[in-house]
Write an enzyme that holds these catalytic residues in place. Structure first.
Site, PDB file in Angstrom:
ATOM      1  N   THR A 117       0.849  -1.189   0.000  1.00 53.52           N
ATOM      2  CA  THR A 117       0.000   0.000   0.000  1.00 53.52           C
ATOM      3  C   THR A 117       0.883   1.237   0.000  1.00 53.52           C
ATOM      4  O   THR A 117       1.906   1.280   0.687  1.00 53.52           O
ATOM      5  CB  THR A 117      -0.946   0.012   1.216  1.00 53.52           C
ATOM      6  OG1 THR A 117      -1.729   1.211   1.203  1.00 53.52           O
ATOM      7  CG2 THR A 117      -0.191  -0.051   2.531  1.00 53.52           C
ATOM      8  N   HIS A 150       2.756 -11.860  13.993  1.00 47.98           N
ATOM      9  CA  HIS A 150       3.833 -12.360  14.857  1.00 47.98           C
ATOM     10  C   HIS A 150       3.634 -13.830  15.233  1.00 47.98           C
ATOM     11  O   HIS A 150       4.537 -14.456  15.801  1.00 47.98           O
ATOM     12  CB  HIS A 150       3.910 -11.499  16.125  1.00 47.98           C
ATOM     13  CG  HIS A 150       5.286 -11.388  16.697  1.00 47.98           C
ATOM     14  ND1 HIS A 150       6.334 -12.192  16.303  1.00 47.98           N
ATOM     15  CD2 HIS A 150       5.796 -10.555  17.651  1.00 47.98           C
ATOM     16  CE1 HIS A 150       7.415 -11.870  16.975  1.00 47.98           C
ATOM     17  NE2 HIS A 150       7.122 -10.875  17.804  1.00 47.98           N
TER      18      HIS A 150
END
Length: 442
Positions: A361, A413
């Site tokens: 993006t 994560h």
């Protein structure tokens, strides 16, 4: 003969849509393949074209939710010619002969010989057109009139046949808002005669202006975006790491070869293709960032479908560049331009948005200096680009001015460790600062 206008299928996962807008009004003539209305789903918007020439008859108004396959109107193919004839203005009736014209033809009128000519009667006032009613307005105009509580009789139309358009409503609102201010400015100050202080009545405090609230339903795309963003925050262990990159080499290559590149490929060389190719090379080295979490499993992909976030008037969409590892710089740029054209023309298909494994993006096109992009689930990584800004940096113990860009990598994560994420972002930095490496290592 009537042809039914049905809501087309836009994908197996989409069962309903909103009929966002009609481009034509009930009774208008339409042409084959002419766009007649817009459908809006939770993923895309698309225009639906007429299947034949004829007269449009609307059965479902704009703003309603419709299931796939629903009949929203018909096209009467045999009524097109009749509608055209009906719209032709009627011929003016011939005026009756005047008395003076009759006398000049030869024989004078008897009354003219024996009596004085009466004074000519005043012409009757011209017939005023009937004020428009709310039923004569287009659906979009009718909504604006209802939202702002406008008396339709106060509007004057500038469209075909005196039809009231959105522009007419907007101009009326601007005039209405400016009128109180102009009236206050034009009102001269009037000095009242001197009176004893005790005789002067107390002045009332000016009333506070009313505070208005406008409630509008969220569009399907906006609801989908909101749902996916909340889901990403709640269902992933999202973390963001940052770095900066010197854009000097990319800008130099782009400047030196842009004309030759444009001449050969008929497309401009942009920065997005550099970042798409750099991301693919880094994903080869860190496959976990190109993977998904599926319950207790990790799904690794041996292909690289790179999503590119594109802003549109109805919300953010992420079309996917498939097999970006097999494409050259020119092919990447052409694919992006094709997506932008589809979005602007409401031609984006559901298949254009599915299957992405990693997203890029670019908030820099809107002036963003730094941000933390949110994951596009179920993907495990998203790269955020930002604006290029000249900043002082230290190179070889010398302070120099370089065009720098901050990069942000948000990652899941649960399957991506901090070491992998930081190294992945550093690898992208190395490729962008030395673009030749992408050609050598490919």
């Amino acid at each position: 003969m009537e042809i039914e206008i049905k809501v087309p299928s836009v994908g197996e996962s989409v069962q309903e849509a909103i009929l966002a807008e009609w481009f034509k009004e009930d009774g208008d003539t339409v042409k084959l393949d002419e766009p007649i209305f817009v459908l809006e789903t939770d993923k895309i918007t698309l225009e639906v074209n007429a299947e034949a020439d004829g007269v449009l008859h609307i059965t479902v108004q704009a703003g309603e939710t419709v299931a796939i396959g629903t009949v929203v109107g018909t096209i009467e193919t045999e009524g097109a010619a009749a509608a055209t004839e009906k719209t032709e203005p009627p011929k003016e009736a011939a005026e009756p002969p005047r008395a003076q014209e009759a006398s000049s033809a030869g024989t004078p009128a008897p009354e003219a010989e024996t009596a004085e000519k009466p004074a000519p009667a005043e012409a009757p006032p011209a017939a005023q057109p009937a004020p428009p009613s709310s039923g004569d307005l287009a659906p979009s105009v009718r909504r604006m009139v209802a939202e702002h509580d406008i008396d339709v009789g106060q509007l004057s139309g500038t469209g075909p046949g005196g039809r009231i358009t959105k522009g007419d409503v907007i101009r009326y609102l601007e005039t209405r808002e400016a009128q109180p201010a102009k009236t206050a400015e034009a009102r001269p100050a009037v000095k009242s005669p001197a009176r004893p202080a005790a005789a002067e009545p107390p002045r009332s405090a000016p009333s506070a202006p009313e505070e208005g609230i406008t409630r509008k339903p969220m569009s399907p795309i906006r609801r989908s975006i909101a749902s996916r963003l909340v889901q990403a925050k709640q269902s992933t262990a999202m973390l963001t790491t940052f770095n900066d990159v010197d854009m000097s080499r990319c800008m130099d290559i782009r400047s030196r070869y842009k004309e030759a590149f444009k001449k050969k490929h008929d497309v401009s060389l942009g920065f997005m293709s550099f970042f798409v190719k750099a991301s693919v090379e880094a994903l080869r080295e860190f496959p976990a960032i190109n993977a998904f979490v599926d319950d207790k499993d990790i799904l690794y992909h041996d292909y690289y479908h790179i999503g590119v976030a594109v802003g549109s008037p109805r919300g953010l969409v992420v079309p996917v560049i498939r097999n970006a590892d097999r494409l050259g710089f020119a092919e990447v740029e052409k694919t992006i331009i094709n997506f932008v054209s589809k979005i602007n023309d409401n031609r984006l298909e559901l298949s254009d948005l599915e299957g992405g494994t990693f997203t890029i993006t670019n908030g820099g096109v809107f002036g963003s200096l730094l941000s933390t992009p949110i994951l596009n689930t179920p993907q495990s990584g998203i790269l955020g680009m930002h604006r290029i800004e000249k900043r002082p940096v230290v190179i070889d113990d010398q302070i120099v001015i370089r065009p720098m860009m901050y990069l942000a990598l948000s990652y899941d994560h649960r399957i991506v460790d901090g070491r992998e994420a930081v190294t992945f972002l550093r690898r992208i930095k190395e490729f962008i600062e030395n673009p030749e490496r992408m050609l050598i290592e490919t």
